[in-house]
Design an enzyme around this catalytic site. Structure first.
Site, mmCIF file in Angstrom:
data_model
loop_
_atom_site.group_PDB
_atom_site.id
_atom_site.type_symbol
_atom_site.label_atom_id
_atom_site.label_comp_id
_atom_site.label_asym_id
_atom_site.label_seq_id
_atom_site.Cartn_x
_atom_site.Cartn_y
_atom_site.Cartn_z
ATOM 1 N N GLU A 109 -1.132 -2.533 -9.842
ATOM 2 C CA GLU A 109 -0.978 -3.598 -8.850
ATOM 3 C C GLU A 109 0.397 -4.248 -8.967
ATOM 4 O O GLU A 109 1.064 -4.512 -7.969
ATOM 5 C CB GLU A 109 -2.070 -4.651 -9.028
ATOM 6 N N GLU A 140 0.823 -1.206 0.000
ATOM 7 C CA GLU A 140 0.000 0.000 0.000
ATOM 8 C C GLU A 140 0.856 1.254 0.000
ATOM 9 O O GLU A 140 0.508 2.257 -0.626
ATOM 10 C CB GLU A 140 -0.928 -0.020 1.210
ATOM 11 N N ASP A 186 3.304 -4.228 -6.143
ATOM 12 C CA ASP A 186 3.965 -5.450 -5.660
ATOM 13 C C ASP A 186 5.478 -5.299 -5.749
ATOM 14 O O ASP A 186 6.215 -5.621 -4.807
ATOM 15 C CB ASP A 186 3.526 -6.653 -6.493
#
EC number: 3.4.-.-
Length: 481
Positions: A197, A133, A201
């Site tokens: 995303e 996050e 990661d």
């Protein structure tokens, strides 16, 4: 306060873990510069996020647990130096929500649901979610999305924030629930793009390795969560709705982790085990169920987690004798741990032994003078013990050091009321209402304060200034939301 017509594309969150720094230059990724400022500037993000935080405080239940807050705050500041976040003016929120979620919004506002701690089996797993996050925050994915959608009005960024409130405020305890139409819209628009995303990661794993944490914790966490909800027809946790986890994504993250150094840093800590026990007690179906769980756990496996959990469960079940006995039976090294000592002070306080609680907390503060939990608990203990002047000194000192903590202002107002300080009650309430986006109520309090007896010219000038600030803030937030 948020209009139902606002688009509800949400962003998710941030938090962190203890660190041992070492360089990782071969894996460094470029930090997104301020090229997105043509859509929304960093300053606009900051002001928008901090005003949105006022709405969050007013609509979502906060976890009034200074010990858990301090644990997460410590993790945050241990991991932050290893991240790519440029603007480090961060503010942490811990929500009384058992769901698995965390979020970060523009302006460095970081939120963690209590359920995130429950969902993680190890501290490394907790760190992996939060590092992921944090990467969304550092790479400014929300601003990128606005640019991709050709949105040229910076204030449209407010739409990104609306969906977070849907899950943050929707607890079984009952908060103001947003319209079903808004909730449905949020579910459809929360997910990040696949590219974002993957980038989160990748950047998150880099942060983990730099912080001496095993990057394999991230794919392990995602894979376990996916398996837990894949075959049961349950509504997935909010995190999986906002961050879809596919087999290909898990495989990709496993591949990335295998190419990174595998640090020898710890995966677990005593602090994590103790705080997880607190959350298990806090979010149990009932106090009696929590007590039964930890009694059984201690019989089967005598661990610090089980002993501490039993002490907590005994306290919330109003069994001070059992709590005291459990504390005394702990090894001396465990009793001396700061978290355990503070919890013992909580036991004394909740059982009405306020004098002993005050004495213990004063002793702890002499050892740890900057401890926010010790200062907060001492202020409460002094108030409960009838030492109102000393309690007020503590609460005022805390409110100066942590001026955006709405709970502190609420407790300060209560204590001022007990002491009969009418003007001070109004002024503390004004701060509380401003911090929780209840601006009309703040203006009402200013009116009431002006009716207080014996006001000086300085008092009136101060109230006039607060009125101007409140009206200006109300106008600003109307344009934003």
């Amino acid at each position: 306060m948020l209009k139902s017509t606002i688009a509800t594309t949400a962003l998710a969150g941030v938090l962190m873990l203890p660190t041992t720094a070492h360089a990782l230059e071969p894996y460094d990724l470029p930090v997104l510069n301020d090229g997105t400022s043509s859509v929304v500037s960093l300053d606009t993000e900051y002001r928008l996020g901090r005003n949105w935080a006022r709405i969050l405080r007013g609509q979502a239940p906060m976890l009034d647990d200074p010990l858990t807050y301090q644990y997460l705050q410590d993790l945050l500041w241990q991991l932050l130096p290893h991240s790519q976040v440029q603007d480090r003016r961060l503010e942490l929120f811990v929500l009384a929500n058992p769901s698995f979620n965390a979020f970060a919004v523009p302006g460095g506002v970081i939120g963690v649901h209590g359920g995130l701690i429950l969902a993680a089996e190890t501290e490394a797993e907790l760190a992996s979610v939060l590092a992921h996050e944090l990467a969304h925050l550092s790479q400014r994915h929300y601003a990128q999305r606005l640019e991709e959608e050709k949105r040229n009005q910076p204030l449209m960024l407010a739409g990104i924030l609306a969906g977070i409130l849907v899950s943050a405020a929707n607890t079984e305890g009952g908060m103001a629930v947003m319209s079903s139409a808004m909730g449905a819209s949020a579910q459809n628009k929360l997910a990040f793009s696949r590219r974002n995303e993957q980038e989160a990661d990748r950047v998150g794993m880099q942060t983990l390795v730099s912080a001496d944490i095993d990057p394999h914790a991230m794919p392990n966490m995602f894979s376990r969560l996916q398996r837990s909800y894949q075959f049961y027809g349950q509504r997935p946790p909010e995190f999986l709705l906002t961050h879809p986890v596919t087999e290909s994504r898990i495989a990709d993250s496993l591949n990335r982790a295998s190419q990174l150094p595998r640090p020898l840093g710890r995966n677990q800590s005593l602090e994590f085990e103790l705080i997880k026990a607190r959350m298990q007690v806090r979010f149990a179906n009932s106090p009696a169920e929590a007590l039964k769980h930890f009694q059984s756990g201690l019989e089967n496996n005598d661990t610090a987690h089980a002993r501490y959990g039993l002490m907590m469960a005994a306290m919330v079940n109003n069994k001070p004798e059992l709590a005291a006995t459990t504390y005394q039976q702990m090894p001396a090294s465990l009793r001396q741990h700061t978290y355990v000592a503070l919890t013992h002070a909580e036991v004394l306080l909740t059982s009405g032994q306020t004098g002993q609680a005050v004495h213990k907390l004063q002793r702890l503060l002499s050892l740890y003078p900057e401890s926010r939990p010790a200062r907060t608990l001492l202020a409460q203990a002094l108030r409960d013990d009838g030492q109102l002047d000393n309690a007020l000194r503590q609460f005022k000192s805390l409110s100066r050091d942590y001026p955006t903590d709405a709970t502190l202002w609420f407790k300060l107002a209560e204590t001022e009321g007990l002491a009969g300080n009418t003007l001070a009650v109004h002024e503390a309430r004004i701060e509380y209402f401003m911090l929780t986006a209840q601006l009309d109520r703040a203006l009402k309090q200013i009116e009431y304060a002006r009716r207080s007896h014996g006001l000086t010219a300085s008092d009136l000038a101060r109230l006039d200034q607060r009125e101007r600030e409140t009206r200006a803030l109300r106008q600003e937030m109307k344009t934003q939301f």
